[in-house]
Design a protein around this motif. Structure first.
Motif, PDB file in Angstrom:
ATOM      1  N   PRO A 175     -53.417 -36.302 -27.137  1.00  0.00           N
ATOM      2  CA  PRO A 175     -53.432 -36.091 -28.583  1.00  0.00           C
ATOM      3  C   PRO A 175     -52.882 -37.311 -29.329  1.00  0.00           C
ATOM      4  CG  PRO A 175     -51.568 -34.970 -27.616  1.00  0.00           C
ATOM      5  CD  PRO A 175     -52.310 -35.583 -26.482  1.00  0.00           C
ATOM      6  N   GLU A 176     -53.255 -37.396 -30.612  1.00  0.00           N
ATOM      7  CA  GLU A 176     -52.720 -38.479 -31.433  1.00  0.00           C
ATOM      8  C   GLU A 176     -51.287 -38.212 -31.805  1.00  0.00           C
ATOM      9  OE1 GLU A 176     -55.616 -40.272 -34.456  1.00  0.00           O
ATOM     10  OE2 GLU A 176     -56.097 -38.131 -34.389  1.00  0.00           O
ATOM     11  N   LEU A 177     -50.959 -36.911 -31.809  1.00  0.00           N
ATOM     12  CA  LEU A 177     -49.654 -36.502 -32.307  1.00  0.00           C
ATOM     13  C   LEU A 177     -49.158 -35.346 -31.445  1.00  0.00           C
ATOM     14  CD1 LEU A 177     -47.627 -36.739 -34.752  1.00  0.00           C
ATOM     15  CD2 LEU A 177     -48.988 -34.956 -35.846  1.00  0.00           C
ATOM     16  N   LEU A 178     -47.877 -35.386 -31.117  1.00  0.00           N
ATOM     17  CA  LEU A 178     -47.286 -34.296 -30.341  1.00  0.00           C
ATOM     18  C   LEU A 178     -46.343 -33.522 -31.247  1.00  0.00           C
ATOM     19  CD1 LEU A 178     -46.879 -32.963 -27.540  1.00  0.00           C
ATOM     20  CD2 LEU A 178     -45.029 -34.590 -27.143  1.00  0.00           C
ATOM     21  N   LEU A 179     -46.568 -32.214 -31.340  1.00  0.00           N
ATOM     22  CA  LEU A 179     -45.698 -31.365 -32.156  1.00  0.00           C
ATOM     23  C   LEU A 179     -44.874 -30.481 -31.224  1.00  0.00           C
ATOM     24  CD1 LEU A 179     -48.290 -30.199 -34.848  1.00  0.00           C
ATOM     25  CD2 LEU A 179     -46.615 -32.035 -35.059  1.00  0.00           C
ATOM     26  N   LEU A 180     -43.565 -30.507 -31.415  1.00  0.00           N
ATOM     27  CA  LEU A 180     -42.685 -29.705 -30.560  1.00  0.00           C
ATOM     28  C   LEU A 180     -41.964 -28.690 -31.434  1.00  0.00           C
ATOM     29  CD1 LEU A 180     -41.034 -32.664 -28.593  1.00  0.00           C
ATOM     30  CD2 LEU A 180     -42.974 -31.284 -27.866  1.00  0.00           C
ATOM     31  N   ASP A 181     -42.157 -27.398 -31.139  1.00  0.00           N
ATOM     32  CA  ASP A 181     -41.522 -26.344 -31.935  1.00  0.00           C
ATOM     33  C   ASP A 181     -40.339 -25.780 -31.151  1.00  0.00           C
ATOM     34  OD1 ASP A 181     -40.871 -24.357 -33.665  1.00  0.00           O
ATOM     35  OD2 ASP A 181     -42.706 -23.197 -33.412  1.00  0.00           O
ATOM     36  N   GLU A 182     -39.143 -26.164 -31.535  1.00  0.00           N
ATOM     37  CA  GLU A 182     -37.920 -25.698 -30.851  1.00  0.00           C
ATOM     38  C   GLU A 182     -38.104 -25.738 -29.344  1.00  0.00           C
ATOM     39  OE1 GLU A 182     -35.177 -24.510 -32.492  1.00  0.00           O
ATOM     40  OE2 GLU A 182     -35.875 -23.940 -34.485  1.00  0.00           O
ATOM     41  N   PRO A 183     -38.432 -26.888 -28.784  1.00  0.00           N
ATOM     42  CA  PRO A 183     -38.895 -26.899 -27.386  1.00  0.00           C
ATOM     43  C   PRO A 183     -37.820 -26.501 -26.374  1.00  0.00           C
ATOM     44  CG  PRO A 183     -38.567 -29.128 -28.174  1.00  0.00           C
ATOM     45  CD  PRO A 183     -38.408 -28.232 -29.361  1.00  0.00           C
TER      46      PRO A 183
END
Lengths: 353, 289
Positions: free
Chosen positions: A152-160
Motif C-alpha cells: 500500500p501507499e499508506l499504512l494505517l494503524l488503529d490502536e495496533p
C-alpha cells in the motif's frame, strides 16, 4: 514533499463535530501518530482516510490525487485494525494472500509475496495455522503482514498494540519500528497510549475535541507542550500558579524563581508554570527550594513515585532508583528544579501561545 | 456426607420423574410394541418378533414413503438454508428499528399454531386459490398449478414453517462476527458481494449447518403440514405411522415406522454434528495464548 495531505477535514454528527477542521500533512516514509483520549476524533479521522466514514467537509489527498472520490475498496491502503480483524476461517497464508487475490495476482507471484511478507514479520513456519491458534502478538504480525503484502501507499494503524500485555507491547513496538523502517512506508497510527506514540513516531499529533492541539516531534511535544491539554495528556506534570512576576523572576508561593529566557513575556495573567515530576530533585534549603513532606511513596522497580505535601499543594516527583536510600513517608525534604526545566502553559482560558 | 451427595439427585428427582414418565416410558413402549405381533382380529400378541421391521423394509411401498420423506426433508433443508442465510444477512445489515421489526416478522410463523398456518396455506394453494388466480391473471400460467396434495405444496409450506430456525442460528453466528472483519476485507479490495461470499457466509457456516440439521430433522418428522397439504395421496413416514395407529389399528407396524424414523434422524444428527465439529475445530479453537 508531502505524501498524504488532510486539508481542513471535518466530520459532523448532528450538531456535534467529531472532527473539526483538521489539517495535516505527512511526508513520504514518515511515521506519524494521532494521539488523544477516546472521543477526540482520531479514529474518525482514520476512518475518513480509510473510506469508511464520509467527511462533512475538507479534502484528503495522496500525492495530489483526491482520495475522497475513490471508494474504500479501491483506495489500496493497508489497514491494521484494533482487534486485528483477521479472517478466522482462513489460515495465515490465506489471510495474507486475500488482498492479492482481490488484485488478481497470479498464484506463483502470490505465493512468493506471501512468503516474503511472512519472513518480514517473522512468522515463517506458522503459515498453516488458523488465527485462533495464534498468540496475540502473532495475530498482530499476521494483521500487519496482510496489510503490507498489497504494497500500500499508506499504512494505517488503529490502536495496533492496545490488546497486548505490557511486555509484548514493548517487543512489538521495536518490531513495528523495524518493519516500518525496512520498507519505508508512510504510516499513520491512531493511539491513546502516549508511550506508544512517543516510542514509535517521527511526529506526534495530539488531538482533543476534534481539533489538533499540537503537531511536533515527540521530544518537543513532551518538553514544550503547547497547551494545558497536551501537558496533561503527555506524561505527568506539576503545575504551579504564578503569584507575581518581577522582570526575570517569578514569585510562586514561598519560592522566588529565576525564569528562563523568553518565558516571562509569554506569561499571561492566570498562567502557570509546568515542571515534569522527573525534573524535580532533592536539594539544600534556600529561596529556590520548596520544603515538602513525603505523603506517600510507591516503589516501581526502576523508579520511585513520590507524593509530597507542600505549601503549593500536592507535588508529584519521580526519582530514578539508583539503589541509594530514599526518604520515607513523613520525612521532610527540599524540592529543587532548574529554571530551564520550567515551562509556561496558558491558564484555564483556552488562549494559546 | 452421603446425604450431601444424594442431594442433587433428590432435587432433580421431580424433573427426572416427569422426563421418565412422559418421554422414556412412551418411547420404550413404542420400541417394545414395534417388536410385537399384530393379529387383525386379536390385537397385539405377546412375544417378540422382527416381522414388523421385515414387513416395512421388505415392502417397496414403504421404501417409497421413506424416499419421499427424506427427499422432501432434503429439499426443504436446501431452500431453508439458502433463504434463511440470505434473510439473516439482510437482517444483520439492517438498523434498528427495522431490524427488530423484521426479526419479529421472520420469527412470526413460530408464534402461530402449525395447523392454523397450514390451513392458511391450503386456502392459498387451491386450484381457485389466491396464488393460482394471481398467476393466471398475470398471464404467467395457463392452467392452475397443482399445489395441494403435491410435493411442491408440502415443500413450500414446510419451508415457511422451518426457515426461522435457520435464520435464528445464522443470526447467532453473525452476532459473534467482528464487524471490523468486513471492513478489513473491503480495505483489501473486496466488493460487497465478495465480502458476503468469501467472509460472511463462511463465518456463518456453522450456523447454517446447525440450522440445516434442525430443519432436516423437523422436516423429516413433520406431521401436520404433510397431513393437511399432502393428504392421503402424499404419505410421509409420520402420516403413514399415524394411519397405521389410528386407521388400521396396526400399532406394531406404526411403531416400527416411528422407530425407524427416529433412528434415521438420530444417526443423521449425530454424524452431522461430528462432521461440523471436526471441520471447524481449528477455526474456533481457544486462542493458544
Amino acid at each position: 514533499m508531502s505524501h498524504l495531505v488532510l486539508d481542513n477535514l471535518s466530520k459532523r454528527y448532528g450538531e456535534h463535530f467529531a472532527v473539526d477542521g483538521v489539517s495535516l500533512s505527512i511526508a513520504q516514509g514518515e511515521f506519524v501518530s494521532l494521539l488523544g483520549p477516546s472521543g477526540c476524533g482520531k479514529t474518525t479521522t482514520l476512518q475518513m482516510i480509510a473510506g469508511f466514514v464520509e467527511p462533512t467537509s475538507g479534502s484528503i489527498r495522496i500525492d495530489g490525487r483526491d482520495l475522497l472520490v475513490v471508494p474504500a475498496a479501491k483506495r489500496g491502503l493497508g489497514i491494521v485494525f484494533q482487534n486485528y480483524a483477521l479472517f478466522p476461517h482462513l489460515s495465515v497464508t490465506d489471510n495474507i494472500s486475500f488482498g492479492l487475490e482481490m488484485r488478481q495476482v497470479a498464484k506463483p507471484e502470490r505465493a512468493r509475496r506471501v512468503a516474503e511478507t511472512l519472513e518480514l514479520v517473522g512468522l515463517t513456519g506458522l503459515s498453516a495455522r488458523y488465527p485462533a491458534q495464534l498468540s496475540g502478538g502473532q495475530q498482530q504480525r499476521v494483521a500487519l503482514a496482510r496489510a503490507l503484502v498489497i504494497q500500500p501507499e499508506l499504512l494505517l494503524l488503529d490502536e495496533p498494540l492496545s490488546n497486548l500485555d505490557a511486555k509484548l507491547r514493548e517487543e512489538m513496538q521495536v518490531e513495528m519500528s523495524r518493519i516500518q523502517r525496512t520498507i519505508g512506508i508512510t504510516t499513520l497510527m491512531v493511539t491513546h497510549d502516549q508511550a506508544e506514540a512517543l516510542a514509535l513516531s517521527d511526529r506526534v499529533v495530539v488531538m482533543n475535541a476534534g481539533r489538533i492541539e499540537q503537531d511536533g516531534l515527540p521530544l518537543d511535544a513532551y518538553e514544550n507542550p503547547a497547551t494545558g491539554f497536551v501537558c496533561d495528556f503527555l506524561g505527568k506534570s506539576n503545575r504551579f500558579p504564578i503569584d507575581r512576576i518581577d522582570g526575570a523572576t517569578a514569585q510562586i508561593g514561598p519560592l522566588t524563581l529565576q525564569l528562563p529566557a523568553g518565558i516571562a513575556q509569554r506569561l499571561q495573567p492566570g498562567a502557570r508554570v509546568l515542571v515534569r515530576p522527573e525534573k524535580i530533585g532533592f536539594g539544600p534549603v534556600g529561596s529556590a527550594a520548596l520544603p515538602a513532606t513525603v505523603s506517600s511513596r510507591v516503589f516501581q522497580g526502576d523508579h520511585w513515585l513520590y507524593q509530597f505535601d507542600t505549601p503549593l499543594g500536592n507535588v508529584l516527583v519521580i526519582r530514578q532508583n539508583d539503589g541509594g536510600l530514599q526518604p520515607a513517608a513523613g520525612e521532610i525534604v527540599n524540592l529543587v528544579w532548574r529554571a530551564e526545566d520550567m515551562r509556561a502553559v496558558p491558564g484555564d482560558s483556552l488562549a494559546q501561545t | 456426607m452421603s446425604q450431601h451427595r444424594a442431594g442433587p439427585y433428590w432435587l432433580s428427582a421431580p424433573a427426572l420423574a416427569v422426563y421418565a414418565a412422559f418421554l422414556v416410558v412412551p418411547l420404550a413402549s413404542i420400541g417394545l410394541i414395534s417388536f410385537q405381533h399384530f393379529e387383525f382380529y386379536g390385537g397385539i400378541q405377546p412375544g417378540l418378533t422382527l416381522e414388523n421391521y421385515r414387513a416395512v423394509l421388505g415392502d417397496s411401498y414403504y421404501w417409497e414413503i421413506f424416499g419421499r420423506t427424506f427427499a422432501i426433508a432434503a429439499l426443504v433443508t436446501v431452500f431453508c438454508a439458502v433463504l434463511g442465510t440470505l434473510e439473516a444477512i439482510v437482517l444483520y445489515r439492517m438498523r434498528d428499528p427495522w431490524r427488530s421489526l423484521f426479526l419479529l416478522v421472520v420469527l412470526g410463523p413460530l408464534l402461530i399454531s402449525v395447523v392454523v398456518r397450514t390451513l392458511g396455506w391450503a386456502l392459498l394453494f387451491g386450484s381457485t386459490g389466491l396464488i393460482n388466480k394471481a398467476l393466471q391473471t398475470l398471464g404467467l400460467i395457463a392452467e392452475p398449478i397443482q399445489f395441494m396434495y403435491s410435493t411442491t405444496g408440502v415443500v413450500i409450506a414446510l419451508v415457511h414453517v422451518l426457515v426461522p430456525f435457520v435464520v435464528i442460528s445464522v443470526w447467532a453466528s453473525l452476532q459473534k462476527m467482528d464487524p471490523a472483519v468486513e471492513r478489513a476485507a473491503i480495505s483489501l479490495g473486496a466488493s460487497q458481494l465478495t465480502v458476503v461470499r468469501r467472509v460472511v457466509v463462511p463465518l456463518a457456516m456453522p450456523g447454517i449447518l446447525a440450522g440445516s440439521v434442525i430443519v432436516f430433522a423437523l422436516a423429516a418428522s413433520a406431521f401436520a403440514t404433510p397431513a393437511i397439504i399432502g393428504g392421503r395421496r402424499l404419505k410421509v413416514i409420520a402420516t403413514a405411522a399415524y394411519d397405521e395407529f389410528l386407521n388400521t389399528l396396526n400399532w406394531p407396524l406404526g411403531a416400527s415406522l416411528a422407530v425407524l424414523l427416529l433412528l434415521a434422524n438420530v444417526i443423521l444428527l449425530y454424524t452431522s454434528n461430528r462432521l461440523i465439529e471436526r471441520r471447524y475445530k481449528a477455526v474456533f479453537a481457544e486462542s493458544a495464548a
